[in-house]
Design an enzyme around this catalytic site. Structure first.
Site, PDB file in Angstrom:
ATOM      1  N   ALA A   1      20.982  25.509  49.793  1.00  0.00           N
ATOM      2  CA  ALA A   1      21.373  24.919  48.513  1.00  0.00           C
ATOM      3  C   ALA A   1      20.575  25.494  47.341  1.00  0.00           C
ATOM      4  CB  ALA A   1      21.196  23.399  48.568  1.00  0.00           C
TER       5      ALA A   1
ATOM      6  N   LYS B   1      24.450  23.312  43.704  1.00  0.00           N
ATOM      7  CA  LYS B   1      23.081  23.509  43.238  1.00  0.00           C
ATOM      8  C   LYS B   1      22.959  24.909  42.627  1.00  0.00           C
ATOM      9  CE  LYS B   1      22.481  19.844  46.104  1.00  0.00           C
ATOM     10  NZ  LYS B   1      22.634  19.740  47.546  1.00  0.00           N
TER      11      LYS B   1
HETATM   12  C1  LIG Z   1      22.830  19.019  48.682  1.00  0.00           C
HETATM   13  C2  LIG Z   1      22.352  19.563  49.950  1.00  0.00           C
HETATM   14  C3  LIG Z   1      23.169  19.599  51.088  1.00  0.00           C
HETATM   15  C4  LIG Z   1      24.551  18.977  51.135  1.00  0.00           C
HETATM   16  O1  LIG Z   1      25.366  19.509  50.173  1.00  0.00           O
HETATM   17  P1  LIG Z   1      26.500  18.659  49.424  1.00  0.00           P
HETATM   18  O2  LIG Z   1      27.127  19.663  48.532  1.00  0.00           O
HETATM   19  O3  LIG Z   1      25.816  17.558  48.677  1.00  0.00           O
HETATM   20  O4  LIG Z   1      27.422  18.158  50.448  1.00  0.00           O
HETATM   21  C5  LIG Z   1      22.658  20.169  52.232  1.00  0.00           C
HETATM   22  N1  LIG Z   1      21.413  20.658  52.265  1.00  0.00           N
HETATM   23  C6  LIG Z   1      20.595  20.644  51.199  1.00  0.00           C
HETATM   24  C7  LIG Z   1      19.236  21.214  51.299  1.00  0.00           C
HETATM   25  C8  LIG Z   1      21.033  20.080  50.008  1.00  0.00           C
HETATM   26  O5  LIG Z   1      20.216  20.032  48.956  1.00  0.00           O
END
Ligand SMILES: *Cc1c(COP(=O)(O)O)cnc(C)c1O
Length: 459
Positions: free
Chosen positions: A217, A258
């Site tokens: 992310a 992100k």
């Molecule tokens: C946000 C996140 C996820 C999951 O992603 P979503 O888009 O919210 O489903 C998985 N791993 C990490 C490290 C994250 O920050």
């Protein structure tokens, strides 16, 4: 005179946000049963609930929306995303999904079975959820230092190699579908992992013939920390560092909400063609056909553009310096938080602030509500409401840390907003001794209670 730091963009579209009075906020938070998730966003002045999908897309990303190809199969947008994933990350195969957890679902539906073991460095909650839901195990091999909030370490999110090797040695080979390395380590406070640690984890995976999955992310923020903190990387570009990171990985899952700076989207990427083919079935069943999965064409375009921008030094420097800026303000006021400041958020140490609130009355939640009442700022509790009940005894679990996370959306707020956040926290901090009571739960869901919990004010 040395010129001060400033943002690497200018603003051409604005979205008004509304201030409110304390009296209004008291009414709204009461109606929301003191659960910050239940507030209307219109009732929030500065929203730090999450940095996921809340960033501001660039002019180029918005332009890409217009160029989206919405063909069901073989869309131009799919090939644009494919080229970005190949050029920037070095993966030949991928499946688009609607967000990060969907990428996990597609991958783990294919490779995880009951009794399997997937060691990692503080698995993200949906990652852990997807593993445990399949009655597999997610042993945490994070370095112990990550749990000490005041310890100043450059790479505080790392995997402990001894802990990892112990799991790899003691678990039958066929029970380990992969090792999960999360960059940056979200759960530990957005703390990065060094290139050396990535390389060493990869070497261990090779030694035990196990695949390495990078939960990605915030991979670009991690690359920024490698460039600015690890010896030998200062002169490399972020894109060169990113290429090296993924040279050590077999699979990646990505929440593009992100570091790819889109509002929705994700993907799972593979080096191995065979695994990609195996995963296609779950993608088709749960997401959509393999050339769009969970995404529309325009969103794949914006994601491709976002991957490029998100791996530019200027973008990352502006972002991470803003988080740092907020951290320095809190230092000035003596407000304790998880050190050093993470890539995407500040985690305020609520236990050290509200020392008079008993843990049974939800310390971090109490601080979160106080900050909202003070200035309309919404953070999120990372404490005992989130920690939920023990699945067997049904007793409340009280984690060692009670944190209030202030996640900073990308390219969304200015440093003036950071000043307001810091000042509001200082006001709460100054009257901390007068805050002696917290909340009790009047309703909770059997799992993931934090989203919909209802609370009543005590005292
Ligand atoms: C946000 C996140 C996820 C999951 O992603 P979503 O888009 O919210 O489903 C998985 N791993 C990490 C490290 C994250 O920050």
């Amino acid at each position: 005179m040395e010129l001060p730091f400033s943002e690497s963009y200018r603003i051409k579209m604005v979205e008004p946000i509304r201030k409110s009075t304390r009296q209004e906020r008291e009414q709204w938070i009461k109606e929301a049963k003191y659960n910050l998730f239940m507030l209307k966003s219109d009732h929030v002045f500065i929203d730090l609930l999450t940095d996921s999908g809340t960033g501001a897309m660039s002019d180029k990303q918005w332009s890409e929306l217009m160029l989206g190809d919405e063909s069901y199969a073989g869309a131009r947008s799919y090939y644009k995303m494919k080229a970005a994933i190949k050029d920037i990350l070095g993966f030949d195969y991928f499946l688009p999904t609607h967000q990060g957890r969907a990428a996990e679902n597609v991958l783990f539906s294919t490779i995880v079975k009951e009794g399997d073991v997937l060691p990692g460095n503080s698995h993200f909650d949906t990652t852990k959820g997807h593993i445990e839901y399949r009655r597999a195990f997610a042993p945490d091999c994070t370095i112990d230092a990550a749990a000490d909030t005041q310890l100043q370490l450059p790479f505080k999110g790392e995997m402990d190699l001894d802990k990892l090797e112990k799991v790899l040695r003691e678990t039958p080979h066929e029970k380990i579908p992969c090792v999960v390395l999360t960059i940056t380590n979200n759960t530990a406070g957005g703390q990065p992992v060094s290139m050396k640690n990535i390389r060493d984890v990869s070497a261990l995976c090779r030694k035990y013939d196990v695949k390495l999955l990078l939960d990605s992310a915030r991979f670009a923020e991690n690359a920024y920390f490698i460039k600015t903190r690890e010896e030998g990387y200062a002169d490399k570009t972020i894109k060169e560092i990113v290429k090296e990171i993924y040279s050590y990985a077999d699979i990646m899952t990505m929440s593009s909400k992100k570091d790819a700076i889109v509002n929705m989207g994700g993907f799972v990427a593979f080096k191995d063609e065979e695994l990609w083919k195996k995963c296609q079935m779950f993608c088709v069943m749960n997401e959509g056909f393999i050339t769009y999965g969970g995404m529309s064409g325009r969103d794949m375009n914006a994601l491709a553009q976002g991957l490029d921008e998100g791996t530019e030094f200027d973008t990352l420097e502006t972002r991470i310096k803003q988080v740092e800026y907020l951290g320095k303000k809190l230092d000035e006021y003596g407000i304790p938080y998880q050190r050093p400041a993470g890539g995407h958020a500040i985690f305020v140490d609520a236990k050290q602030i509200l020392t008079r609130v008993p843990k049974e009355e939800f310390i971090a939640q109490t601080l979160g509500v106080e900050l909202y009442l003070e200035a309309g700022i919404r953070g999120v509790e990372i404490g005992s409401i989130l920690a939920d009940r023990d699945p067997v005894t049904r007793e409340n679990r009280y984690p060692r840390l009670e944190l209030l996370r202030l996640a900073i959306p990308r390219r969304t707020y200015t440093n003036n907003h950071m000043d307001v956040i810091a000042a509001a926290l200082k006001n709460v901090y100054d009257r901390r001794e007068s805050i002696t009571r917290g909340y009790k739960i009047t309703y909770e869901a059997p799992v993931m209670r934090h989203f919909t919990v209802e609370l009543e004010k005590l005292g």
